[in-house]
Each structure stands twice: as C-alpha cells, then as structure tokens.
Design a protein around this motif. Structure first.
Motif, short mmCIF file in Angstrom:
data_model
loop_
_atom_site.label_atom_id
_atom_site.label_comp_id
_atom_site.label_asym_id
_atom_site.label_seq_id
_atom_site.Cartn_x
_atom_site.Cartn_y
_atom_site.Cartn_z
N ALA B 282 -1.07 2.98 -9.13
CA ALA B 282 -0.65 4.28 -8.57
C ALA B 282 -1.57 4.69 -7.43
N PHE B 283 -2.87 4.43 -7.58
CA PHE B 283 -3.80 4.77 -6.50
C PHE B 283 -3.55 3.89 -5.28
N LEU B 284 -3.27 2.62 -5.50
CA LEU B 284 -2.99 1.72 -4.36
C LEU B 284 -1.71 2.15 -3.64
N ALA B 285 -0.71 2.53 -4.42
CA ALA B 285 0.55 2.99 -3.81
C ALA B 285 0.30 4.27 -3.02
N MET B 286 -0.61 5.10 -3.54
CA MET B 286 -0.95 6.35 -2.84
C MET B 286 -1.60 6.05 -1.48
N ILE B 287 -2.42 5.00 -1.45
CA ILE B 287 -3.05 4.60 -0.18
C ILE B 287 -1.98 4.26 0.86
N VAL B 288 -0.96 3.53 0.43
CA VAL B 288 0.12 3.15 1.37
C VAL B 288 0.88 4.40 1.81
N TRP B 289 1.13 5.28 0.86
CA TRP B 289 1.85 6.52 1.19
C TRP B 289 1.04 7.32 2.22
N LEU B 290 -0.26 7.41 2.00
CA LEU B 290 -1.13 8.15 2.93
C LEU B 290 -1.12 7.48 4.31
N PHE B 291 -1.12 6.16 4.31
CA PHE B 291 -1.08 5.41 5.56
C PHE B 291 0.16 5.79 6.38
#
Lengths: 302, 433
Positions: B282-291
């Motif tokens: 979930a944190f990794l997916a959040m990084i992509v979303w933030l990107f």
C-alpha cells in the motif's frame, strides 16, 4: 474581448540583476501578438507569467474578460491556457494515440475523439505522420503535433515561446500560416502570443508587437503603427558600394555596418525608392535591401 | 495479442486514465510470469529423498527480474499524466488507479513468491501424511538401536532393553515449563524391552523409513547393525550414513511440524506477514500515486526525504536515548517527538496551500506528511495509550494491533480524497522563480 491584460507588471529574479519592468499589454481574441527582443531581455519571463507558470512581483493581471487573478483560481486559468515552452517535452508511443488520449481526457470519447483528431490532423496536414513516433518526425512536425495537442484543449489563450526558432523557412511559413488560420476560425475564440527572433516573419503574421529591451517594454502596439512617429527612415542594405561611397551619397546620414550589411538612417523625405535610385545611379549592385522604417528591427539598433 | 490491442484501443478511447496505467499489459504479463515460474518449478518435481527446497535463494534470485518489471512499468507511468495534460480525474478514478498500482505491486510480490510457494506446494503434494507419521514413528523407535543414542542392554534372556530417544524433533509437542530441566528425559520416555527378532524388525523398519528420505541410504543390514550394538563396536560407517543423517533429521522434523500445524506454506499462512506485506504494498502504491500528482522535481526531493527518514529516526532515537539519557519512558518521548514532526509538517503544508505562489517547501512537506499519515494512529497510541508494563503483543488476534492497523489503512485511503485538491492547487500555482 480581452483575454489577458496586465498593468505595470514587474518581475525580478532572486538571483541575478534582471528585472522585467512596468509591462502593460492586452491580448484580444482573434489576434496574434508577437514578442520580440534580444536574448535575455525578458521574452520567456513575460510569456511564463502570462501562462501562469511564473509568479510576478508587482502589477495587475487580468484574465478572460478583466477577471483579476484573485477572482479566478490558477487551476481555472491554466485550464484555459495552452503553453508551449521552448523545449517541447518528448511524446511517447504513436502520435495519434497521444492526440486521442488528449481528446479523451477532455471528455471527447469514443468515435468522437477519432473524428476530432482526424479533423485536426487533416487541417494541419499531419495525416501521413499520425501513425509515426516522435523520433520519426522532424522538429517542424513535432511543433505542429504539439500545436494539435494544445488545440484539443480548446484554449482561449495560446502562449508559444520561440516556436519557430529551430524551423527551416518553409516550416516557419507553414506554422505561422496555421496560426493565422487558427485565430481567424470562427468557432474558436483564441488569442495567440508568441516570442521570436524572426522579426520579419513575426511582423508578417502578428497583429501587434511587443518589443522588449533589458526588461523594459520599448514598444507595444499594432504592427501597422510601428514607426508611425519616427523622425527618419531606416534601411538595411548589402551592396557593392563601400561605406565611404554611401556616406558620400547620403551626407549627414549615420551609417553603421553589421557584418556585410549597412544600416542607414535617412531623413523622412527620402523614401526607399529614392534611396535605391541613388545607389543604382552610382552603379552599386544591390544584394539585399530592406526598409525597416516601420519594423521593430530598427529598435534593435537604437 | 489482437484482443489485447483491441482492449488497449478501447481503454484509450473510453477510459484514458486506466489506459495510462498500462495494467492491461503488465498485470497479465506479471501473472503469466508468476504462473510460469510456479508451474515450471512444480514440473521439475521433488522426491522425499531430495533436499528440502530452499525459500531464500529463489527470492533473492527473483529480486532483480522483479525490479526490472517494476521499473519498466514505472517508466510508462512517467510518460502519461491526466492532470499534467490538462485533464481531470474523478475521485473514483483516483481510487481505481491507486488500487491498480497496488495490484501491480501485489503481482510483483507474487512473482517473487512463485518459486517458494511452488516449492512448499510440491513438498505437500509429494508427501503422504499417514505414511510420513508412520516413518517418523519407525525412526523414533529405532533411533537408539541404530545410532546408540542411549545405552542398549542385551539381557541373558535374549531380550534387548533400550530407551527410545526421538530421532525427529517434534518441537510443537514440547510444551516445556519456563524452568525446564533439560537433563531430565523427555516427557513420556520409557525403557523398552523387546526380543531380538523384534529389535531386528525395529531396525529394519528404521532402515526402510530412513532410506525413503535419504540421498545416501543405509547399506548395512539390520543384523550387522544389531551386532555392532551388541559388541559395542559402534560405528557410524553405514555407507555415507552420517553425512546425511542430520539433514534427514532436520527435514523430517520440518515435515512433522508442517503436518502437525497444517503449515505447509510457512510464512504465507501467517496473518501478520500478510498484513505487513499488504501495508508495504500500500505504501509503494502510494508512492506511485504521489508521483502522478506532483511535479517531478518536488516528487524527487520528497521521495529522497522519505527514504532518508529511517536514518533521521535513528539519529533522533540515539539523541533521545544515548545523548539525553532518557531510558525509562523512551516510547513516550519518541512518540511525542514524532507527533511534533507531524505538527510541523502540517503547519508547512497549510502555509504552502494558502500561498498564492508555489511554495516548494510546503509542496514537498505535503507529500511527506501524506506518506506518513497512516502511521499517525500508531504514534498517537504510543503517546496516549501505550502502557509498557501491561501490554504484550498477542499475535494476529491482538485487538490493539488490529485496530491501529486498520485505522492506518483508513487514514491512508481517506488521505487520497483529502490531498487530491491540495496537489491540484500546488500544481497550478505559478513558481516564484
């Protein structure tokens, strides 16, 4: 309708001593405005401020019918402006797919997107390149594809920074005529502002001109009114006559030489025909001649 | 391929925000790779006499291919962006995209796990629990007679007396009290008295069972082994017996435990593992979303800041515990410090949001704040609710852990809704320079 106006716009960069000072101008729908001036004189700064990419320090900005920036959100302003920077970001994948993507995110979906993109490609003469990739087309076509992409946004204000800088003469002509056709399209209500070093081409296509020198606005107004209040005529000439021979022909007229070209200021009563006649009388061969009395070109020399 | 191309075209024309995620290519590709690895490894097969398949090496070996898969996917994410192209995405599509990113990372996790899972599965498939139990019983019973683990007495009446010592360590059955005296025999051990024929049968059964799982089978006969024991000419020289014996012991102990606990897939059957893994994904997916929300320069600075946070945390921890010498209530002090950080981040984020020009610090701090927001409930609990003298972590059933975990998830998901307009505003503000 005024799509953009500013009063006493000022911008100073934190680093460096460059300041854009007291710029006031209006951009109207259906008009093309050219911004000219030497490198480092504030053209890109001005365009970035107009496009909402760079903040100004002082002065008032109004968008889309005299709405102050505080009234409209920047998000709204950006949604109605298309800005093409000097360096166009690279596209990936097939060019047409990029355009369909652009149409689809603006709500034009399915076959309508195809129809809209095809119409635009047709209008800009890009049909045969539609299924190519970015690296397979020339700089000129890249610019026109970028223009097509921006037009899909259906902007009110089109801001172009040095769009024709890297184009050959034919491509420049084609692109500028596309712009002219665009602003005259009835269904569009667009104003175009573009910067360039190609004065002759810009003056040919623009309705009004802004000339910047060291961050100051030396001239802003209709192309037809440049030099209206001039005190002399000015010509550029490349001839077989020497500077001394020209000086002898036009006594008291200041002559400067830039490269192989002479810049001569003559009294208002000396027309370009009179000038050429005098040169030819002396059997001087004319290799290049341009009357810049009513061109921003003369402002570069002042 | 034709179907994929058509589907791609359909997404481009109707759902451009899904089209740009490229999941319609990467999910089938990732699942295909995972399935291929799983079944190919299964097809290689496994026999009980083979070594216990290793789980660590395939994970390490798959890290680089999975990184390539993720980086390749991420390159596509950097190519198209709805917001940066002047479009708008509804909050529903934002959530959909987030879950698609999550799915891609989950598939990457499946690729890494494919071989270990397949290893566990083929072991399960190739073992008959009933037969295994019987073999373990044979080995346990024959251990003393074959290996001389304890004294073997040959009586004048032709009887053989010995104390059976388990060959297979069935750890699960040793419910030792805290102060267990290891010098005592294991619970339930008794002296056994059998006839010579019975002793020979016990050794034969041992050899039969042992050889099923051994790369180096016992080559001596039961009679020879019993004679060795009787003459006290103890020798381990049963072929290559002693080279592999301890491996068989370990292997069968593992099997025994898996059967007993029904844990054929080890860590993959652990609830805490899944919760942690999903949290990480979930944190990794959040990084992509933030990107996708941010300008590249600001994202990179924010990302580096996030990566350096563990270092910062370690420095703060050292200062608090070692330099300031706070050792009695360090949880309280550390959590208070973290809460203070949250307050500072919130201040900068709000200040940036209210500005009319792009505030770089506020922009980056907003990203940083959102990323760590799901951890806020943990710090709040540590500060307000944690009692070090009365709290013991109670595994997957722990109510406090579960409550904080799920609140963290909710906070993370709600933050997408709350922060989306913040990034939109930041993204549209003119830069100062």
């Amino acid at each position: 309708m005024n799509l953009f106006s500013c009063n006493n716009l000022t911008k100073q960069y934190r680093s460096g001593s460059f300041t854009l000072k007291d710029i006031s101008l209006e951009l109207r729908s259906g008009e093309i405005t050219g911004v000219v001036g030497e490198n480092g004189n504030g053209k890109t700064t001005l365009l970035r401020i107009i496009a909402g990419d760079l903040a100004h320090d002082a002065g008032k900005l109004n968008y889309f019918g005299n709405n102050e920036v505080d009234v409209l959100s920047w998000e709204h302003i950006h949604s109605r402006i298309a800005y093409i920077p000097q360096r166009i970001p690279q596209w990936y994948g097939v060019l047409k797919a990029n355009l369909i993507f652009q149409a689809a995110i603006r709500g034009v979906k399915g076959k309508e997107a195809d129809y809209l993109v095809d119409e635009l490609l047709d209008k800009l003469g890009l049909n045969e390149y539609a299924n190519l990739k970015w690296k397979e087309i020339s700089t000129g076509y890249r610019l026109r594809f970028q223009l097509a992409k921006m037009l899909l946004i259906n902007p009110d204000l089109l801001v172009l920074d040095e769009p024709i800088a890297n184009l050959d003469m034919n491509a420049q002509g084609k692109f500028l005529s596309d712009l002219r056709n665009l602003v005259t399209e009835k269904k569009r209500n667009v104003s175009v502002i573009l910067s360039s070093q190609q004065l002759h081409e810009i003056e040919n296509v623009a309705d009004s001109i802004v000339f910047l020198k060291k961050g100051e606005m030396i001239y802003s107004g209709a192309v037809s009114k440049i030099g209206e209040k001039r005190e002399d005529n000015e010509f550029e000439i490349h001839t077989t006559l020497s500077q001394a021979e020209l000086s002898a022909l036009f006594e008291d007229s200041p002559i400067t030489k830039i490269g192989k070209t002479f810049h001569i200021k003559v009294p208002l009563n000396v027309s370009s025909e009179d000038f050429l006649r005098e040169v030819m009388k002396k059997e001087g061969k004319i290799l290049y001649f341009r009357d810049i009395s009513s061109s921003t070109r003369r402002l570069f020399n002042d | 391929m034709k179907f994929l191309k058509k589907f791609d075209d359909y997404l481009l024309h109707h759902y451009p925000s899904i089209w740009i995620t490229r999941v319609h290519y990467f999910l089938p590709l990732g699942l295909g790779i995972a399935a291929f690895l799983f079944f190919a490894n299964l097809a290689i097969g496994w026999k009980p006499s083979d070594d216990l398949p290793d789980a660590t090496i395939p994970i390490v070996l798959m890290i680089i291919p999975v990184l390539i898969y993720l980086v390749y996917w991420f390159v596509f994410q950097s190519r198209y962006n709805v917001a940066k192209s002047g479009g708008k995405m509804t909050i529903g599509f934002e959530y959909l995209n987030y879950f698609l990113y999550l799915l891609v990372f989950f598939v990457a996790f499946l690729i890494i796990s494919a071989i270990p899972l397949s290893n566990y599965h083929k072991v399960k498939m190739n073992l008959d629990p009933v037969e295994l139990e019987k073999d373990i019983a044979n080995l346990n019973l024959g251990n003393t007679l074959v290996n001389g683990q304890s004294t073997v007495i040959f009586t004048d009446f032709g009887m053989v007396e010995f104390e059976p010592i388990n060959y297979v360590y069935n750890y699960y059955s040793y419910d030792y009290p805290m102060e267990y005296d290891y010098s005592m025999p294991y619970p339930g051990t008794t002296i056994k008295s059998v006839s010579r024929n019975e002793a020979l049968k016990i050794i034969k059964d041992y050899i039969t069972s042992y050889n099923k799982y051994a790369k180096y089978p016992i080559s001596q006969s039961a009679q020879e082994i019993l004679k060795d024991r009787e003459m006290n000419t103890y020798s381990y020289n049963y072929g290559n017996y002693d080279e592999g014996s301890w491996e068989i012991q370990y292997k069968l102990s593992e099997f025994d435990e898996r059967i007993h606990n029904d844990e054929w897939y080890e860590v993959y059957q652990d609830e805490i593992f899944w919760k942690m893994m999903l949290g990480l994904i979930a944190f990794l997916a959040m990084i992509v979303w933030l990107f996708k929300q941010m300008k590249l320069r600001h994202f990179v600075i924010g990302f580096i800041s996030i990566c350096l946070t563990p270092l910062l945390a370690a420095i703060v921890g050292v200062i608090i515990i070692e330099v300031l010498g706070i050792r009695h209530n360090e949880e309280e002090v550390i959590s208070f410090t973290c809460l203070l950080y949250y307050a500072i981040l919130t201040f900068f984020a709000i200040r940036g949001y209210l500005s009319n020009t792009l505030n770089n610090t506020g922009y980056v701090m907003t990203m940083y704040l959102q990323f760590f927001l799901p951890m806020l409930p943990m710090f709040l609990w540590l500060y307000f609710g944690y009692d070090r003298h009365h709290y013991y972590f109670d595994g997957p059933e722990d109510n406090i852990f579960n409550t904080i975990y799920w609140i963290g998830w909710i906070v993370g998901l709600v933050s997408i809704l709350a922060f989306k307009p913040v990034y939109t505003k930041f993204g549209s503000l003119p830069a100062k320079n």
